[in-house]
Design an enzyme around this catalytic site. Structure first.
Site, PDB file in Angstrom:
ATOM      1  N   LYS A  83       0.745  -1.272   0.005  1.00 48.60           N
ATOM      2  CA  LYS A  83       0.147  -0.044  -0.112  1.00 48.60           C
ATOM      3  C   LYS A  83       0.995   1.180   0.004  1.00 48.60           C
ATOM      4  O   LYS A  83       0.675   2.285  -0.776  1.00 48.60           O
ATOM      5  CB  LYS A  83      -1.006  -0.005   1.133  1.00 48.60           C
ATOM      6  CG  LYS A  83      -1.369   1.464   1.692  1.00 48.60           C
ATOM      7  CD  LYS A  83      -2.196   1.360   3.026  1.00 48.60           C
ATOM      8  CE  LYS A  83      -2.545   2.580   3.563  1.00 48.60           C
ATOM      9  NZ  LYS A  83      -1.314   3.321   4.378  1.00 48.60           N
ATOM     10  N   ASN A  84       1.911   1.278   0.597  1.00 51.94           N
ATOM     11  CA  ASN A  84       2.560   2.480   1.150  1.00 51.94           C
ATOM     12  C   ASN A  84       3.620   2.886  -0.005  1.00 51.94           C
ATOM     13  O   ASN A  84       4.392   3.860   0.160  1.00 51.94           O
ATOM     14  CB  ASN A  84       3.305   2.673   2.543  1.00 51.94           C
ATOM     15  CG  ASN A  84       2.064   2.900   3.443  1.00 51.94           C
ATOM     16  OD1 ASN A  84       0.940   3.312   3.263  1.00 51.94           O
ATOM     17  ND2 ASN A  84       2.145   2.433   4.781  1.00 51.94           N
ATOM     18  N   ARG A 127      -3.359  10.618   3.022  1.00 48.28           N
ATOM     19  CA  ARG A 127      -2.216  11.404   3.379  1.00 48.28           C
ATOM     20  C   ARG A 127      -1.376  11.864   2.084  1.00 48.28           C
ATOM     21  O   ARG A 127      -0.366  12.360   1.937  1.00 48.28           O
ATOM     22  CB  ARG A 127      -1.406  10.917   4.564  1.00 48.28           C
ATOM     23  CG  ARG A 127      -1.776  10.692   5.697  1.00 48.28           C
ATOM     24  CD  ARG A 127      -0.996  10.801   6.798  1.00 48.28           C
ATOM     25  NE  ARG A 127      -0.330  11.855   6.976  1.00 48.28           N
ATOM     26  CZ  ARG A 127      -0.732  13.049   7.731  1.00 48.28           C
ATOM     27  NH1 ARG A 127      -2.113  13.051   8.126  1.00 48.28           N
ATOM     28  NH2 ARG A 127       0.055  14.143   7.833  1.00 48.28           N
ATOM     29  N   ASP A 177      -5.192   8.171   9.500  1.00 44.71           N
ATOM     30  CA  ASP A 177      -5.624   7.714  10.793  1.00 44.71           C
ATOM     31  C   ASP A 177      -5.267   8.500  11.792  1.00 44.71           C
ATOM     32  O   ASP A 177      -4.302   9.176  11.850  1.00 44.71           O
ATOM     33  CB  ASP A 177      -5.035   6.257  11.191  1.00 44.71           C
ATOM     34  CG  ASP A 177      -5.366   5.288  10.055  1.00 44.71           C
ATOM     35  OD1 ASP A 177      -6.553   5.367   9.587  1.00 44.71           O
ATOM     36  OD2 ASP A 177      -4.706   4.280   9.795  1.00 44.71           O
ATOM     37  N   ASP A 201       3.565   0.225  12.403  1.00 39.47           N
ATOM     38  CA  ASP A 201       2.339  -0.448  11.575  1.00 39.47           C
ATOM     39  C   ASP A 201       2.176  -2.026  12.112  1.00 39.47           C
ATOM     40  O   ASP A 201       1.226  -2.683  11.788  1.00 39.47           O
ATOM     41  CB  ASP A 201       2.381  -0.353  10.089  1.00 39.47           C
ATOM     42  CG  ASP A 201       2.225   1.075   9.956  1.00 39.47           C
ATOM     43  OD1 ASP A 201       1.742   1.772  10.470  1.00 39.47           O
ATOM     44  OD2 ASP A 201       2.798   1.495   8.621  1.00 39.47           O
ATOM     45  N   VAL A 224       6.946   6.013  17.466  1.00 35.56           N
ATOM     46  CA  VAL A 224       6.567   6.589  16.314  1.00 35.56           C
ATOM     47  C   VAL A 224       5.513   7.629  16.286  1.00 35.56           C
ATOM     48  O   VAL A 224       5.691   8.722  15.758  1.00 35.56           O
ATOM     49  CB  VAL A 224       6.790   5.707  14.935  1.00 35.56           C
ATOM     50  CG1 VAL A 224       6.445   6.455  13.641  1.00 35.56           C
ATOM     51  CG2 VAL A 224       7.778   4.990  15.018  1.00 35.56           C
TER      52      VAL A 224
HETATM   53  N1  EPU Z   1       5.992  14.154  11.554  1.00 34.67           N
HETATM   54  C1  EPU Z   1       6.369  15.383  12.042  1.00 34.67           C
HETATM   55  N2  EPU Z   1       6.148  16.263  10.998  1.00 34.67           N
HETATM   56  C2  EPU Z   1       6.165  15.996   9.862  1.00 34.67           C
HETATM   57  C3  EPU Z   1       5.875  14.738   9.380  1.00 34.67           C
HETATM   58  C4  EPU Z   1       6.067  13.671  10.259  1.00 34.67           C
HETATM   59  O1  EPU Z   1       6.176  15.759  13.096  1.00 34.67           O
HETATM   60  O2  EPU Z   1       6.000  16.976   8.918  1.00 34.67           O
HETATM   61  C5  EPU Z   1       6.082  13.143  12.436  1.00 34.67           C
HETATM   62  C6  EPU Z   1       4.791  12.369  12.654  1.00 34.67           C
HETATM   63  O3  EPU Z   1       3.776  13.251  13.588  1.00 34.67           O
HETATM   64  C7  EPU Z   1       5.075  10.905  13.255  1.00 34.67           C
HETATM   65  C8  EPU Z   1       6.372  10.800  12.793  1.00 34.67           C
HETATM   66  O4  EPU Z   1       7.104  12.173  12.039  1.00 34.67           O
HETATM   67  O5  EPU Z   1       5.266  11.102  14.888  1.00 34.67           O
HETATM   68  C9  EPU Z   1       6.370   9.694  11.491  1.00 34.67           C
HETATM   69  O6  EPU Z   1       5.503  10.086  10.620  1.00 34.67           O
HETATM   70  P1  EPU Z   1       5.775   9.894   9.275  1.00 34.67           P
HETATM   71  O7  EPU Z   1       6.091  11.180   8.233  1.00 34.67           O
HETATM   72  O8  EPU Z   1       6.931   9.106   8.733  1.00 34.67           O
HETATM   73  O9  EPU Z   1       4.451   9.194   8.632  1.00 34.67           O
HETATM   74  P2  EPU Z   1       3.596   9.206   7.270  1.00 34.67           P
HETATM   75  O10 EPU Z   1       4.481   9.444   6.093  1.00 34.67           O
HETATM   76  O11 EPU Z   1       2.346  10.220   7.653  1.00 34.67           O
HETATM   77  C10 EPU Z   1       3.643   6.743   6.588  1.00 34.67           C
HETATM   78  C11 EPU Z   1       2.512   5.648   6.467  1.00 34.67           C
HETATM   79  C12 EPU Z   1       2.220   5.292   7.827  1.00 34.67           C
HETATM   80  C13 EPU Z   1       3.353   4.835   8.694  1.00 34.67           C
HETATM   81  C14 EPU Z   1       4.567   5.861   8.913  1.00 34.67           C
HETATM   82  C15 EPU Z   1       5.569   5.466   9.690  1.00 34.67           C
HETATM   83  C16 EPU Z   1       2.037   6.305   4.372  1.00 34.67           C
HETATM   84  C17 EPU Z   1       0.631   6.735   3.653  1.00 34.67           C
HETATM   85  N3  EPU Z   1       1.724   6.244   5.602  1.00 34.67           N
HETATM   86  O12 EPU Z   1       3.044   7.834   7.465  1.00 34.67           O
HETATM   87  O13 EPU Z   1       1.321   4.040   7.514  1.00 34.67           O
HETATM   88  O14 EPU Z   1       2.970   4.286  10.022  1.00 34.67           O
HETATM   89  O15 EPU Z   1       4.722   6.477   7.592  1.00 34.67           O
HETATM   90  O16 EPU Z   1       6.098   4.349   9.046  1.00 34.67           O
HETATM   91  O17 EPU Z   1       2.870   5.766   3.777  1.00 34.67           O
HETATM   92  C18 EPU Z   1      -0.465   2.951   7.767  1.00 34.67           C
HETATM   93  O18 EPU Z   1      -0.337   2.062   6.558  1.00 34.67           O
HETATM   94  O19 EPU Z   1      -1.432   2.455   8.567  1.00 34.67           O
HETATM   95  C19 EPU Z   1       0.256   4.199   8.068  1.00 34.67           C
HETATM   96  C20 EPU Z   1      -0.412   4.824   9.154  1.00 34.67           C
END
Ligand code: EPU
Length: 441
Positions: free
Chosen positions: A26-27, A97, A121, A314, A336
């Site tokens: 998915k990601n 996102r 989420d 995850d 995380v």
């Molecule tokens: N964060 C910040 N500022 C930012 C970006 C992130 O503070 O500008 C923080 C977030 O709040 C969090 C941490 O950094 O505490 C990690 O966030 P990250 O940006 O890595 O997450 P994401 O890109 O929004 C993706 C996956 C998530 C997965 C995370 C961590 C996608 C669409 N989503 O989210 O997947 O948990 O990386 O590996 O790729 C899921 O698939 O169920 C899911 C939630």
């Protein structure tokens, strides 16, 4: 496409046994659909999972003017010869996102871009400050209004040193999408290096990009003036694999997952073995079962989630259900997301003994040490679980409810299945194939 508001009815108590095939990740899929908008030539993506988040991403990109068609199963043909709009319509507000990742491709196409409030989420605050700051460093003017609408302006972006405060998956991808066609070299320090990111880099390389993944979380992008078409088969979904592996061991079953890739789940396999699960890596996939054969005892462990190559956040929810089957006191420290244990209330209602703490119950550096962040958890097992009525709050919590219902005695009804179908394909089919008793209502 997910059905409207489906529910699952699960009769617990049957071990899951048999073979399934891993879906594409998915990601990676959603990001690679976005990356395809960086060229006006044909991109073919293979092994694309049929899930809600992919459907939403396709709809967003079609609304921008891309032509996207399914070919043979799992194959997407994407042609963004022209991109008519520079804004993601507000109708896509709050769904997932992905829109923020479109800022880069839209800036390259139009010199301006605007995307609505992000969804996803509710597992923490999930700000996008790193994305915005990185885009500014690359030369764009970026603003966010009080409704969460993001807009960016910038003609040719310029390569720059970007140090991320935390190895954010999304921010690393934002920089990749923005820097790959920028002028000059961009160095991302403290980058996320999740397997899905590396797989998207492989797609971009096929499209003509110059990107190096160096040691110590450094990614170097040498901007090129144009990208061309490509044909790419994406990696298997390591979260789906770990979710079914946890289900195999929790239900005392035996599942072979064709296409599961060991290199993407090393930390999960170590934790699974420590808890008393076993696996056999075969040339075409991985088999999961209990060590010591059927009825093998499970042991409590302590675990901390982390960015890759650590234990993925995850994987945490399916694993916590597994820990309710283990003898003794397990400790889980989530580093995380600051609020990713909300789902445990339902497990507690089913009979699990779980307590949540604000304190860091683990030694890893953690951003949630101070303040009101319920990010650690104790699980005392094993306790019998009873089936119940549950309402899925988010994707990974949803699959953990499915596992808990499969383990529990009696019947469970799980509403809100559309949340879990955002990220897992054909759950009822796969579980039925494995002998689980599930029906869709
Ligand atoms: N964060 C910040 N500022 C930012 C970006 C992130 O503070 O500008 C923080 C977030 O709040 C969090 C941490 O950094 O505490 C990690 O966030 P990250 O940006 O890595 O997450 P994401 O890109 O929004 C993706 C996956 C998530 C997965 C995370 C961590 C996608 C669409 N989503 O989210 O997947 O948990 O990386 O590996 O790729 C899921 O698939 O169920 C899911 C939630």
């Amino acid at each position: 496409m997910p059905r409207a508001m489906p529910s699952y009815r699960i009769e617990g108590g049957t071990p899951l046994r048999g073979d399934i095939r891993a879906s594409g990740a998915k990601n990676a899929a959603t990001k690679q659909i976005v990356a395809s908008l960086l060229t006006d030539e044909d991109v073919i993506l293979r092994n694309v999972p049929s899930i809600g988040d992919v459907a939403i991403t396709i709809d967003i990109c079609r609304a921008l003017g891309a032509r996207i068609e399914w070919g043979e199963p799992g194959t997407l043909h994407i042609l963004a010869a022209t991109i008519e709009r520079d804004d993601v319509p507000v109708a896509f507000s709050g769904l997932n996102r992905i829109p923020v990742l479109l800022l880069g491709p839209l800036l390259h196409r139009h010199g301006r871009a605007s995307v609505p409030l992000l969804g996803g989420d509710e597992i923490g605050a999930r700000p996008i400050d790193f994305h915005m700051e990185a885009l500014r460093r690359l030369g764009a003017t970026v603003e966010i209004d009080s409704n969460g609408q993001l807009s960016a302006v910038g003609t040719r972006l310029k390569g720059m040193l970007i140090e991320l405060p935390y190895p954010s998956v999304g921010a690393t991808e934002s920089v990749l999408m923005s820097s790959v066609l920028a002028e000059g070299t961009t160095v991302i320090q403290n980058a996320a290096v999740e397997p899905e990111i590396v797989d998207t880099i492989l797609l971009l390389q096929k499209m003509g990009a110059l990107i190096a993944v160096e040691v110590d979380r450094t990614i170097v992008v040498e901007g090129v003036s144009r990208l061309h078409g490509a044909d790419h088969r994406m990696l298997a979904d390591r979260i789906e694999v770990a979710s079914f592996a946890a289900a195999a061991v929790a239900t005392d079953g035996d599942i072979f997952i064709e296409g599961a890739e060991q290199s993407t789940i090393v930390a999960f396999l170590n934790a699974l073995r420590r808890v008393g699960g076993e696996f056999e890596v075969r040339p075409d996939g991985i088999r999961f079962f209990r060590g010591g054969g059927r009825g093998g005892e499970l042991r409590s462990i302590s675990l901390e989630t982390d960015v890759h190559p650590g234990f993925a956040t995850d994987w945490q929810q399916p694993f916590v259900v597994l820990l309710t089957r283990a003898n003794g006191l397990s400790v889980v420290h989530e580093t995380v997301y600051e609020r990713r244990f909300g789902y445990t209330n339902v497990l507690r209602d089913m009979g699990a003994t779980i307590e949540i703490y604000n304190a860091c119950l683990g030694g890893k550096p953690c951003r949630f040490r101070y303040g009101d962040h319920p990010h650690s958890c104790l699980v005392q097992g094993p306790t019998p679980l009873r089936g119940t009525a549950m309402d899925i709050p988010d994707l990974r919590a949803g699959f953990s409810y499915v596992i808990a219902a499969l383990v529990a005695s009696g019947t469970s009804t799980i509403s809100g299945a559309q949340y879990v179908e955002r990220g897992y394909s054909a759950i009822p089919d796969k579980i039925t194939r494995l002998g689980g008793r599930i029906s869709v209502e």
